[in-house]
Design a protein around this motif. Structure first.
Motif, mmCIF file in Angstrom:
data_model
loop_
_atom_site.group_PDB
_atom_site.id
_atom_site.type_symbol
_atom_site.label_atom_id
_atom_site.label_comp_id
_atom_site.label_asym_id
_atom_site.label_seq_id
_atom_site.Cartn_x
_atom_site.Cartn_y
_atom_site.Cartn_z
ATOM 1 N N UNK A 145 0.984 -1.074 -0.024
ATOM 2 C CA UNK A 145 0.214 0.067 -0.071
ATOM 3 C C UNK A 145 0.902 1.353 -0.041
ATOM 4 N N UNK A 146 1.900 1.262 0.916
ATOM 5 C CA UNK A 146 2.817 2.415 0.949
ATOM 6 C C UNK A 146 3.620 2.561 -0.335
ATOM 7 N N UNK A 147 3.930 1.567 -0.991
ATOM 8 C CA UNK A 147 4.698 1.449 -2.209
ATOM 9 C C UNK A 147 3.698 2.152 -3.222
ATOM 10 N N UNK A 148 2.677 1.722 -3.209
ATOM 11 C CA UNK A 148 1.603 2.030 -4.296
ATOM 12 C C UNK A 148 1.437 3.692 -4.317
ATOM 13 N N UNK A 149 1.250 4.138 -2.979
ATOM 14 C CA UNK A 149 1.140 5.551 -2.979
ATOM 15 C C UNK A 149 2.455 6.360 -3.304
ATOM 16 N N UNK A 150 3.679 5.716 -2.893
ATOM 17 C CA UNK A 150 4.745 6.268 -3.544
ATOM 18 C C UNK A 150 4.731 6.308 -5.035
ATOM 19 N N UNK A 151 4.531 5.212 -5.836
ATOM 20 C CA UNK A 151 4.392 5.121 -7.214
ATOM 21 C C UNK A 151 3.504 5.967 -8.005
ATOM 22 N N UNK A 152 2.205 6.281 -7.100
ATOM 23 C CA UNK A 152 1.367 7.178 -7.614
ATOM 24 C C UNK A 152 2.073 8.624 -7.846
ATOM 25 N N UNK A 209 6.185 2.488 -15.240
ATOM 26 C CA UNK A 209 4.660 2.573 -15.415
ATOM 27 C C UNK A 209 4.391 1.066 -15.709
ATOM 28 N N UNK A 210 4.855 0.599 -16.684
ATOM 29 C CA UNK A 210 4.495 -0.875 -16.939
ATOM 30 C C UNK A 210 4.951 -1.984 -15.982
ATOM 31 N N UNK A 211 5.925 -1.793 -15.334
ATOM 32 C CA UNK A 211 6.405 -2.620 -14.172
ATOM 33 C C UNK A 211 5.581 -2.738 -12.889
ATOM 34 N N UNK A 212 4.954 -1.457 -12.635
ATOM 35 C CA UNK A 212 4.139 -1.584 -11.467
ATOM 36 C C UNK A 212 2.271 -2.170 -11.940
ATOM 37 N N UNK A 223 -10.386 4.126 -12.520
ATOM 38 C CA UNK A 223 -9.919 4.848 -11.463
ATOM 39 C C UNK A 223 -8.871 5.821 -11.624
ATOM 40 N N UNK A 224 -7.725 4.870 -12.234
ATOM 41 C CA UNK A 224 -6.500 5.584 -12.440
ATOM 42 C C UNK A 224 -6.575 6.817 -13.591
ATOM 43 N N UNK A 225 -7.320 6.774 -14.366
ATOM 44 C CA UNK A 225 -7.243 7.423 -15.441
ATOM 45 C C UNK A 225 -8.200 8.961 -15.075
ATOM 46 N N UNK A 226 -9.106 8.994 -14.195
ATOM 47 C CA UNK A 226 -9.901 9.870 -13.732
ATOM 48 C C UNK A 226 -9.699 10.552 -12.424
ATOM 49 N N UNK A 249 -4.905 15.790 -15.025
ATOM 50 C CA UNK A 249 -3.808 15.844 -15.610
ATOM 51 C C UNK A 249 -2.725 14.858 -15.632
ATOM 52 N N UNK A 250 -3.164 13.795 -14.898
ATOM 53 C CA UNK A 250 -2.178 12.640 -14.930
ATOM 54 C C UNK A 250 -2.699 11.465 -14.802
ATOM 55 N N UNK A 251 -2.070 10.231 -15.380
ATOM 56 C CA UNK A 251 -2.864 8.912 -15.248
ATOM 57 C C UNK A 251 -2.007 7.861 -14.324
ATOM 58 N N UNK A 252 -2.817 7.271 -13.344
ATOM 59 C CA UNK A 252 -2.416 6.520 -12.549
ATOM 60 C C UNK A 252 -2.427 5.161 -12.821
ATOM 61 N N UNK A 253 -1.323 4.330 -13.003
ATOM 62 C CA UNK A 253 -1.348 3.110 -13.524
ATOM 63 C C UNK A 253 -2.175 2.165 -12.490
#
Length: 747
Positions: free
Chosen positions: A157-164, A597-600, A713-716, A720-724
């Protein structure tokens, strides 16, 4: 017979001697062309040029000091966590403390412009404190292995927030991709000095907590009887671990496995004495990190290898060894198991009832035709028959020569042909199919472009403005199809691996199979552009197969101790993650950003070329999975029952493993390792369809809906940015895994 612990003083003297030798090697050795005799002459007072002065005083001496300080801090913090949780697997990297500190540093860089060691420390303290508090809060509720899995959920979860945050800020990502490797290269002396007060305070608190921790190892009641306060001890340890881990992350980035290695060495050499173990863990941490840093400078000259990768190579096998020890294995039985669930939550009463519901007939029907069973098969079959006769016989529609129908089955006759239709499962499949379709329609409509739902649906039919038709038909629709196919493959793969290991946590992402596919695809496209990376999707199943072979070989094959798969897979996943980060640091910024982006886990730019092969594979593999479903259903109970009913366990395992690996590898080729879908999809589908049958159709539908919904969800969600999509599933999947662990009630 117990071995006597070694005397502390000789062990300390040996470690200090080795530490001094490595410190000298660290000052004399480097990736450059400065000879060791030049460094010796300079240290003895001989005059040198400006370059030599810079190498020795600006680079190597601060680097050596940083390795000593960071290694000691991580070693002591790992030992403190292991002592307070009474868990030999506890470590700041495995339990998410380092991930919390890393998230704090990234937040500081993005929102406060943090650049100095002191600023890093402040933000790392906040993230580490949050993670440490969560770990100690849940630590008392979990066995050693469950605590590691809970830490993996927290870390995800924490790594996901960091990646976002990194995806939305390429500048920060460029800085982060080198720092996250845990490198000591170029660490300035000022940064080490700025965090030294925090490290000294943490070490002092660790010394004060040594005696209370020794009493706490006997239990809270005994600690109180000896005059200690367990609550105060845990608070002290929390603060000490936070200070030490945050300071280490602020200096060198998140370095995993070091606390585990240091604690293992300390316990092996000194036995059960907590105070000397804490001291030795600090020395061992400094020794391991300094040795790995020296090796990193010479193994790839004139380049440097990532120090975190070298430590992961050492720590992975140690993790497996510790997890297979008797102390951890004794607590592994409470992992989530699918063997014989209870009726209370919609589960089964007994093996006999489960077999009747699966096979749809009485055990007496087995006696109608067939040769007499002998040996083990006779014993198993007679036990099943006895259970069938004595159990409660529910159902309707029994007739001459037939047993009672399963409780959720409805007979459907079409002339001479009759079939049993599972009512609950059929309704669940219909509902999940509608959910997947709704997720696909929503994905076509939703987006950051100014388009209404009616306009999007019209564009799907070829009506409307040319730009809208292009957006819907050429960009969104292929992406939705790719997401549906990838999610279905992940859901079915997770269902098969869970049934194979009889454990709901045994999924491709938890077993390292997904990461094996990622590494294979990345290596195949190592010398191509990021856009060409997806043309190597066919290597995904090969990498997944290689990872599965490694995991299953190390863990001793598929057996009743399913925890071995999970721990081995966790070690493989961590090692593969370190290798992935190393590849990202090696590539250029634009290529690294696309690969990251692909690796996550991302569906950006995916379409029919990558979805079509996976769809064909899914169309072939799903019927094959349904063909082995009955044997797999029987094997969910035990090998003896499966053998007694004619199922060949070895053949079934190999077939199911091949199917699961192929599906996971194909899915990775589309969207990368979209986390937790393979875990959540079978669990959700089983909740809806009931425990009588494996959700081999419901799980793919659930996975398809989850992936497409996460991508939408990641697109909207961010303007101005897209979350994988993989980042979204990581953020949401961590709490889901924690909920699964907390809600488990094993019979």
């Amino acid at each position: 017979m117990f071995t006597q612990p070694r005397a502390p003083l000789p062990v300390f003297a040996l470690c200090l001697t080795a530490l001094l030798g490595l410190a000298a090697a660290s000052v004399l050795t480097g990736a450059g062309r400065v000879a060791p005799e030049q460094v010796v002459d300079y240290l003895l007072g001989a005059r040198g040029d400006h370059h030599l002065e810079m190498v020795v005083t600006t680079l190597r001496l601060p680097r050596t000091l940083a390795a000593l300080v960071v290694g000691a801090a991580l070693g002591v913090s790992g030992m403190l966590l292991q002592a307070v949780t009474r868990n030999p697997l506890a470590e700041t990297g495995l339990l998410g403390v380092n991930s919390g500190a890393a998230l704090g540093v990234v937040v500081g860089i993005v929102y406060a412009g943090a650049q100095t060691g002191g600023a890093y420390l402040v933000w790392a303290l906040g993230g580490a404190l949050l993670a440490t508090g969560v770990v100690l809060l849940i630590g008392s509720r979990f066995s050693p292995l469950k605590l590691v899995l809970a830490g993996a959920a927290l870390s995800a979860t924490l790594t996901g927030i960091t990646s976002a945050m990194l995806v939305a800020d390429p500048v920060t990502f460029d800085q982060y991709r080198f720092w996250v490797l845990g490198s000591l290269a170029g660490v300035p002396l000022e940064r080490v000095l700025s965090v030294s007060p925090a490290i000294l305070a943490g070490l002092g608190m660790a010394a004060l907590a040594a005696r209370p921790l020794a009493a706490l190892s006997l239990g809270d009641d005994m600690a109180v009887a000896l005059g200690h306060r367990p609550g105060r001890t845990r608070v002290t340890v929390t603060v000490a671990v936070t200070l030490l881990s945050a300071a280490a992350v602020a200096v060198a980035g998140p370095i995993g496995f070091l606390g585990l290695l240091a604690g293992y060495l300390a316990r092996t050499l000194l036995g059960g004495r907590v105070g000397p173990q804490i001291v030795l863990s600090g020395l061992a941490g400094a020794l391991v990190l300094l040795g790995a840093d020296v090796l990193a400078r010479v193994v790839m000259r004139p380049y440097e290898a990532p120090v975190s990768l070298l430590i992961a190579i050492l720590g992975g096998p140690v993790l497996i060894v510790v997890a297979r020890s008797r102390a951890v294995a004794a607590g592994a039985g409470d992992l989530i198991s699918d063997r014989i669930p209870r009726r209370g939550a919609g589960l089964l009463r007994s093996p006999a009832e489960g077999l009747r519901r699966i096979l749809g007939r009485r055990a007496g029907a087995d006696r109608a035709g067939g040769a007499p069973a002998t040996g083990a098969r006779r014993g198993v079959r007679s036990g099943v028959q006895h259970g069938a006769r004595s159990g409660v016989r529910r159902g309707a529609g029994s007739g001459p020569g037939r047993g009672p129908l399963p409780s959720d089955a409805l007979p459907v006759r079409l002339g001479a042909l009759s079939v049993l239709l599972p009512v609950r499962s059929s309704f669940a499949v219909a509902a999940l199919a509608a959910l997947a379709a709704a997720a696909g329609v929503t994905a076509l409509v939703a987006g950051q472009s100014a388009m209404t739902a009616g306009q999007a649906l019209d564009a799907l039919r070829g009506i409307g403005a040319g730009g809208q038709i292009l957006l819907v038909q050429e960009i969104r629709l292929p992406r939705v199809v790719a997401g549906l196919v990838a999610g279905a493959a992940l859901g079915l793969s997770g269902c098969l691996t869970q049934a194979l290991a009889r454990n709901r946590l045994a999924t491709p992402d938890m077993l390292g199979i997904n990461q094996g596919a990622v590494i294979a695809i990345m290596l195949a496209g190592l010398f191509s552009s990021a856009e060409m990376l997806f043309e190597h999707w066919w290597t995904g199943p090969l990498g997944a197969l290689a990872a599965a072979v490694v995991v299953f070989a190390i863990s001793g094959g598929v057996g009743t101790q399913g925890y071995r798969f999970i721990v081995t897979g966790l070690a493989v996943t961590t090692l593969a993650g370190a290798l992935t980060q190393s590849v990202l640091a090696w590539r250029g910024l634009s290529s690294a950003t696309a690969i990251h982006s692909w690796s996550v886990g991302s569906l950006a730019g995916r379409g029919y070329p990558v979805a079509l092969p996976v769809a064909v594979g899914l169309a072939l593999l799903l019927p094959a999975a349904l063909a082995v479903s009955r044997r797999l259903d029987v094997m969910r109970f035990s090998e003896d029952v499966g053998t007694g009913l004619g199922a060949n366990p070895r053949t079934t395992r190999l077939a199911v493993l091949a199917l699961a690996v192929a599906l996971a590898g194909l899915a990775i080729g589309i969207g990368g390792p979209i986390a937790f879908v393979a875990l959540a999809a079978p669990v959700i589908a089983a909740r809806l369809s009931g425990p009588a049958r494996l959700p081999l159709v419901g799980a793919p539908l659930t996975g398809a809906a989850l992936v497409v919904a996460a991508d939408t969800i990641g697109r909207v969600i961010a303007s101005g940015a897209e979350i994988p999509a993989g980042v979204v599933t990581s953020v949401l999947g961590g709490p889901f895994l924690l909920w699964t662990l907390l809600s488990d009630r094993r019979s």
